[in-house]
Design a protein around this motif. Structure first.
Motif, PDB file in Angstrom:
ATOM      1  N   ILE A  79      21.479 -44.247 -49.716  1.00  0.00           N
ATOM      2  CA  ILE A  79      21.457 -42.868 -50.225  1.00  0.00           C
ATOM      3  C   ILE A  79      20.617 -41.992 -49.304  1.00  0.00           C
ATOM      4  O   ILE A  79      21.020 -40.889 -48.929  1.00  0.00           O
ATOM      5  CB  ILE A  79      20.908 -42.822 -51.666  1.00  0.00           C
ATOM      6  CG1 ILE A  79      21.897 -43.479 -52.631  1.00  0.00           C
ATOM      7  CG2 ILE A  79      20.628 -41.387 -52.090  1.00  0.00           C
ATOM      8  CD1 ILE A  79      21.379 -43.605 -54.043  1.00  0.00           C
ATOM      9  N   LYS A  80      19.445 -42.487 -48.907  1.00  0.00           N
ATOM     10  CA  LYS A  80      18.582 -41.720 -48.001  1.00  0.00           C
ATOM     11  C   LYS A  80      19.237 -41.536 -46.637  1.00  0.00           C
ATOM     12  O   LYS A  80      19.157 -40.461 -46.038  1.00  0.00           O
ATOM     13  CB  LYS A  80      17.229 -42.405 -47.862  1.00  0.00           C
ATOM     14  CG  LYS A  80      16.382 -42.296 -49.109  1.00  0.00           C
ATOM     15  CD  LYS A  80      15.058 -43.003 -48.942  1.00  0.00           C
ATOM     16  CE  LYS A  80      14.249 -42.907 -50.226  1.00  0.00           C
ATOM     17  NZ  LYS A  80      12.973 -43.622 -50.136  1.00  0.00           N
ATOM     18  N   ALA A  81      19.884 -42.591 -46.127  1.00  0.00           N
ATOM     19  CA  ALA A  81      20.561 -42.493 -44.832  1.00  0.00           C
ATOM     20  C   ALA A  81      21.697 -41.469 -44.894  1.00  0.00           C
ATOM     21  O   ALA A  81      21.884 -40.678 -43.960  1.00  0.00           O
ATOM     22  CB  ALA A  81      21.095 -43.856 -44.410  1.00  0.00           C
ATOM     23  N   ASN A  82      22.451 -41.473 -45.995  1.00  0.00           N
ATOM     24  CA  ASN A  82      23.515 -40.479 -46.154  1.00  0.00           C
ATOM     25  C   ASN A  82      22.939 -39.070 -46.223  1.00  0.00           C
ATOM     26  O   ASN A  82      23.511 -38.131 -45.680  1.00  0.00           O
ATOM     27  CB  ASN A  82      24.346 -40.772 -47.407  1.00  0.00           C
ATOM     28  CG  ASN A  82      25.326 -41.899 -47.206  1.00  0.00           C
ATOM     29  OD1 ASN A  82      25.608 -42.295 -46.081  1.00  0.00           O
ATOM     30  ND2 ASN A  82      25.845 -42.430 -48.289  1.00  0.00           N
ATOM     31  N   GLY A  83      21.790 -38.912 -46.892  1.00  0.00           N
ATOM     32  CA  GLY A  83      21.141 -37.607 -46.976  1.00  0.00           C
ATOM     33  C   GLY A  83      20.754 -37.088 -45.601  1.00  0.00           C
ATOM     34  O   GLY A  83      20.925 -35.903 -45.294  1.00  0.00           O
ATOM     35  N   LYS A  84      20.243 -37.980 -44.749  1.00  0.00           N
ATOM     36  CA  LYS A  84      19.876 -37.595 -43.384  1.00  0.00           C
ATOM     37  C   LYS A  84      21.114 -37.216 -42.573  1.00  0.00           C
ATOM     38  O   LYS A  84      21.094 -36.257 -41.804  1.00  0.00           O
ATOM     39  CB  LYS A  84      19.126 -38.729 -42.691  1.00  0.00           C
ATOM     40  CG  LYS A  84      17.728 -38.944 -43.222  1.00  0.00           C
ATOM     41  CD  LYS A  84      17.058 -40.100 -42.527  1.00  0.00           C
ATOM     42  CE  LYS A  84      15.685 -40.393 -43.138  1.00  0.00           C
ATOM     43  NZ  LYS A  84      15.059 -41.568 -42.525  1.00  0.00           N
ATOM     44  N   ARG A  85      22.207 -37.985 -42.770  1.00  0.00           N
ATOM     45  CA  ARG A  85      23.445 -37.681 -42.036  1.00  0.00           C
ATOM     46  C   ARG A  85      24.003 -36.330 -42.452  1.00  0.00           C
ATOM     47  O   ARG A  85      24.478 -35.561 -41.618  1.00  0.00           O
ATOM     48  CB  ARG A  85      24.474 -38.784 -42.274  1.00  0.00           C
ATOM     49  CG  ARG A  85      24.068 -40.112 -41.658  1.00  0.00           C
ATOM     50  CD  ARG A  85      25.069 -41.188 -41.932  1.00  0.00           C
ATOM     51  NE  ARG A  85      26.231 -40.979 -41.068  1.00  0.00           N
ATOM     52  CZ  ARG A  85      27.340 -41.676 -41.156  1.00  0.00           C
ATOM     53  NH1 ARG A  85      27.460 -42.605 -42.075  1.00  0.00           N
ATOM     54  NH2 ARG A  85      28.340 -41.444 -40.337  1.00  0.00           N
ATOM     55  N   ILE A  86      23.934 -36.014 -43.748  1.00  0.00           N
ATOM     56  CA  ILE A  86      24.424 -34.716 -44.234  1.00  0.00           C
ATOM     57  C   ILE A  86      23.541 -33.592 -43.706  1.00  0.00           C
ATOM     58  O   ILE A  86      24.026 -32.531 -43.339  1.00  0.00           O
ATOM     59  CB  ILE A  86      24.474 -34.704 -45.774  1.00  0.00           C
ATOM     60  CG1 ILE A  86      25.556 -35.660 -46.278  1.00  0.00           C
ATOM     61  CG2 ILE A  86      24.728 -33.301 -46.306  1.00  0.00           C
ATOM     62  CD1 ILE A  86      25.523 -35.902 -47.766  1.00  0.00           C
ATOM     63  N   LYS A  87      22.225 -33.840 -43.645  1.00  0.00           N
ATOM     64  CA  LYS A  87      21.291 -32.827 -43.152  1.00  0.00           C
ATOM     65  C   LYS A  87      21.558 -32.511 -41.682  1.00  0.00           C
ATOM     66  O   LYS A  87      21.522 -31.365 -41.257  1.00  0.00           O
ATOM     67  CB  LYS A  87      19.861 -33.328 -43.342  1.00  0.00           C
ATOM     68  CG  LYS A  87      18.802 -32.278 -43.205  1.00  0.00           C
ATOM     69  CD  LYS A  87      17.459 -32.891 -43.553  1.00  0.00           C
ATOM     70  CE  LYS A  87      16.396 -31.822 -43.632  1.00  0.00           C
ATOM     71  NZ  LYS A  87      15.088 -32.384 -43.969  1.00  0.00           N
ATOM     72  N   ASN A  88      21.834 -33.564 -40.880  1.00  0.00           N
ATOM     73  CA  ASN A  88      22.108 -33.380 -39.460  1.00  0.00           C
ATOM     74  C   ASN A  88      23.485 -32.785 -39.200  1.00  0.00           C
ATOM     75  O   ASN A  88      23.672 -32.063 -38.222  1.00  0.00           O
ATOM     76  CB  ASN A  88      21.976 -34.708 -38.712  1.00  0.00           C
ATOM     77  CG  ASN A  88      20.551 -35.214 -38.711  1.00  0.00           C
ATOM     78  OD1 ASN A  88      19.615 -34.438 -38.872  1.00  0.00           O
ATOM     79  ND2 ASN A  88      20.388 -36.514 -38.545  1.00  0.00           N
ATOM     80  N   ASP A  89      24.463 -33.121 -40.040  1.00  0.00           N
ATOM     81  CA  ASP A  89      25.836 -32.628 -39.861  1.00  0.00           C
ATOM     82  C   ASP A  89      26.370 -32.163 -41.215  1.00  0.00           C
ATOM     83  O   ASP A  89      26.988 -32.939 -41.943  1.00  0.00           O
ATOM     84  CB  ASP A  89      26.724 -33.733 -39.291  1.00  0.00           C
ATOM     85  CG  ASP A  89      28.129 -33.256 -38.966  1.00  0.00           C
ATOM     86  OD1 ASP A  89      28.366 -32.031 -38.998  1.00  0.00           O
ATOM     87  OD2 ASP A  89      28.983 -34.104 -38.668  1.00  0.00           O
ATOM     88  N   PRO A  90      26.151 -30.896 -41.587  1.00  0.00           N
ATOM     89  CA  PRO A  90      26.567 -30.407 -42.910  1.00  0.00           C
ATOM     90  C   PRO A  90      28.079 -30.414 -43.125  1.00  0.00           C
ATOM     91  O   PRO A  90      28.535 -30.368 -44.248  1.00  0.00           O
ATOM     92  CB  PRO A  90      26.033 -28.969 -42.957  1.00  0.00           C
ATOM     93  CG  PRO A  90      25.135 -28.809 -41.801  1.00  0.00           C
ATOM     94  CD  PRO A  90      25.432 -29.892 -40.836  1.00  0.00           C
ATOM     95  N   LEU A  91      28.863 -30.484 -42.059  1.00  0.00           N
ATOM     96  CA  LEU A  91      30.326 -30.480 -42.193  1.00  0.00           C
ATOM     97  C   LEU A  91      30.895 -31.879 -42.374  1.00  0.00           C
ATOM     98  O   LEU A  91      32.106 -32.060 -42.365  1.00  0.00           O
ATOM     99  CB  LEU A  91      30.955 -29.806 -40.969  1.00  0.00           C
ATOM    100  CG  LEU A  91      30.543 -28.346 -40.746  1.00  0.00           C
ATOM    101  CD1 LEU A  91      31.160 -27.822 -39.479  1.00  0.00           C
ATOM    102  CD2 LEU A  91      30.924 -27.502 -41.939  1.00  0.00           C
ATOM    103  N   MET A  92      30.039 -32.868 -42.552  1.00  0.00           N
ATOM    104  CA  MET A  92      30.487 -34.247 -42.717  1.00  0.00           C
ATOM    105  C   MET A  92      31.254 -34.398 -44.033  1.00  0.00           C
ATOM    106  O   MET A  92      30.858 -33.877 -45.062  1.00  0.00           O
ATOM    107  CB  MET A  92      29.279 -35.183 -42.704  1.00  0.00           C
ATOM    108  CG  MET A  92      29.638 -36.643 -42.752  1.00  0.00           C
ATOM    109  SD  MET A  92      28.198 -37.671 -42.525  1.00  0.00           S
ATOM    110  CE  MET A  92      27.913 -37.428 -40.800  1.00  0.00           C
TER     111      MET A  92
END
Length: 157
Positions: A79-92
Motif C-alpha cells: 500500500i505504501k509503495a503504491n502510494g509513492k508510485r501514485i505520488k511520483n506519477d499521478p497519471l498512473m
C-alpha cells in the motif's frame, strides 16, 4: 443430498473452475449432471468425489475438507509503495499498481484489489480516494437492516 455448482466445487477441491469443467466434461466427477445449462454436482460426505484418471500423474485436488482456515492478508508495504508510485506519477492507472490483498487458502495465494466475502461484507483497496476519507483498504458492508443507509466504510486498515 446437497447439490453445488462448479465454483463451489472448485473451492472445495482447491483447483480452478476451468479444471472442474474439464473433469466434468470427461465424466470424472461422480453423480454430476447438467440442468438448464449449469452443472449440478452432488456432495458425498460434504465433498465432491473425483474419479481418478487412467494415465498421468495423480490428481492434486483436496480429498477431504480443509483443516486450515482461509486467511485474508493486507500488505501494508505494498500500500505504501503504491502510494509513492501514485505520488511520483499521478497519471498512473490502477492496472499498473501492485495488488495489496492476498487470500491464502492452503497452498494457494490469490492476489487482488477487491475480494468479496460471501456473507455481509467485502474488502476493497482504494488507492484513489478523492472524498477525503483517506486511502487504503476498506471493509464495507453489503447487507443492512431495512430502512437504514449503509455507511461508506466500517473499518479503514
Amino acid at each position: 443430498m446437497t447439490i453445488i455448482g462448479t465454483r463451489e466445487a472448485a473451492f472445495l477441491l482447491g483447483i480452478c473452475c476451468q479444471r472442474v469443467r474439464v473433469l466434468l466434461a470427461q465424466g470424472r466427477i461422480k453423480g454430476a449432471y447438467k440442468r438448464k445449462g449449469f452443472w449440478q454436482i452432488p456432495l458425498y460426505n460434504r465433498m465432491p468425489v473425483v474419479i481418478p484418471g487412467k494415465r498421468g500423474p495423480q490428481g492434486v485436488w483436496c480429498k477431504g475438507l480443509r483443516q486450515a482456515p482461509t486467511r485474508i492478508h493486507v500488505n501494508q508495504r505494498k500500500i505504501k509503495a503504491n502510494g509513492k508510485r501514485i505520488k511520483n506519477d499521478p497519471l498512473m492507472t490502477p492496472e499498473q499498481l501492485v495488488p495489496v490483498i492476498t487470500m491464502k487458502a492452503g497452498e494457494r495465494n490469490d492476489l487482488g484489489y477487491q475480494m468479496e466475502i460471501h456473507g455481509e461484507c467485502r474488502i476493497v483497496y482504494q488507492p484513489y480516494n478523492h472524498k477525503g476519507v483517506g486511502k487504503g483498504v476498506l471493509v464495507s458492508p453489503l447487507l443492512h437492516r431495512v430502512g437504514r443507509k449503509a455507511p461508506p466504510y466500517i473499518n479503514k486498515c
